[in-house]
Write an enzyme that holds these catalytic residues in place. Sequence first.
Site, short mmCIF file in Angstrom:
data_model
loop_
_atom_site.label_atom_id
_atom_site.label_comp_id
_atom_site.label_asym_id
_atom_site.label_seq_id
_atom_site.Cartn_x
_atom_site.Cartn_y
_atom_site.Cartn_z
N LEU A 37 48.20 38.80 36.41
CA LEU A 37 47.53 38.82 37.70
C LEU A 37 47.98 37.61 38.50
O LEU A 37 48.52 36.65 37.94
CB LEU A 37 46.01 38.80 37.52
CG LEU A 37 45.41 40.00 36.79
CD1 LEU A 37 43.93 39.77 36.52
CD2 LEU A 37 45.62 41.28 37.57
N SER A 38 47.74 37.63 39.82
CA SER A 38 48.21 36.50 40.62
C SER A 38 47.54 35.20 40.18
O SER A 38 48.16 34.13 40.25
CB SER A 38 47.99 36.76 42.10
OG SER A 38 46.61 36.93 42.39
N GLU A 39 46.28 35.28 39.74
CA GLU A 39 45.59 34.07 39.27
C GLU A 39 44.65 34.41 38.12
O GLU A 39 44.00 35.46 38.12
CB GLU A 39 44.76 33.43 40.39
CG GLU A 39 45.54 33.00 41.61
CD GLU A 39 46.30 31.70 41.43
OE1 GLU A 39 46.09 31.02 40.41
OE2 GLU A 39 47.09 31.38 42.34
N THR A 40 44.58 33.49 37.17
CA THR A 40 43.57 33.51 36.11
C THR A 40 42.81 32.19 36.20
O THR A 40 43.42 31.12 36.21
CB THR A 40 44.20 33.68 34.73
OG1 THR A 40 44.87 34.94 34.67
CG2 THR A 40 43.14 33.61 33.63
N CYS A 70 43.07 27.99 44.74
CA CYS A 70 43.03 29.44 44.81
C CYS A 70 41.67 29.88 45.31
O CYS A 70 40.65 29.57 44.70
CB CYS A 70 43.33 30.08 43.46
SG CYS A 70 43.29 31.88 43.55
#
Length: 277
Positions: A44-47, A77
């Site tokens: 995913l784009s961010e965790t 983010c």
Amino acid sequence: MRIRIIDAFTDRPFAGNPAAVCLLDADTWPDEAWMQQVAAELRLSETAFAHPLGPGANADADWALRWFTPEVETNLCGHATLATAHAMHRDRGTPGTVRFVSRSGVLVAHTADDGTITLDFPAAPATEVPAPDGLAQALGAAPDATYATGALGDLLAVFGNEAAVRALAPDFNAVARLARREGIRGIIATASAPGGAAGYDFVSRFFAPADGIPEDPVTGSAHTALAPFWSGRLGRDGLTGLQASARGGLVRTSLHGDRVHLTGHAVVVLDGTLTPT
């Protein structure tokens, strides 16, 4: 260890921007390499990883928060912070306001009774700069103007109309090379939406392939630059931005001096268990 995938800046599943959220019980970080491996596995784009702060650790914050793309740890983010606040409020019964200490200082998230979440982030004022060599070729079109965004580390590329932003077909390898050469995180492409007749005041897209994010669905942090930029030009502190990705999402923005409030919803789409190693 429990982990959730939460769609942020949307009130329905499979829209907005998905983020993985892992709320840790201990008041220390696990191994950094392991957190990066989890982010790389999920793609995913961010965790986001968050842990409660121990007594006396920080008088200005309640939790510590970090974000990882599939490739690197990032400094800021928005959508993963919103997703983290949603998980905490929904599943842990935390108070309406939570303060996170992060690489970008203390960030505040407030959950209202109707479920909307407002993030209090530092604004990123834009300064006009010459377009880097190769930008038009990388994006597939030449912007009207380009701006640096200071500590945010993005390049803001302004186009003449919404259709031009929607029509962009970037060469992601070229965008990644340009980003590495210029020392930027990514490129924000944007244009105004005159009159707000469609329910939004400006559009944007965000490309950060050097960090493992070819095109981000909805980028809260980019709106810390978009909000002051468009507020200054449209003459209003409160605006709504549409990120015109395939999934799409709306971000309500409000300018407060050197801070930006970003407001949206979130929806849990997966709730599972992360096997420790």
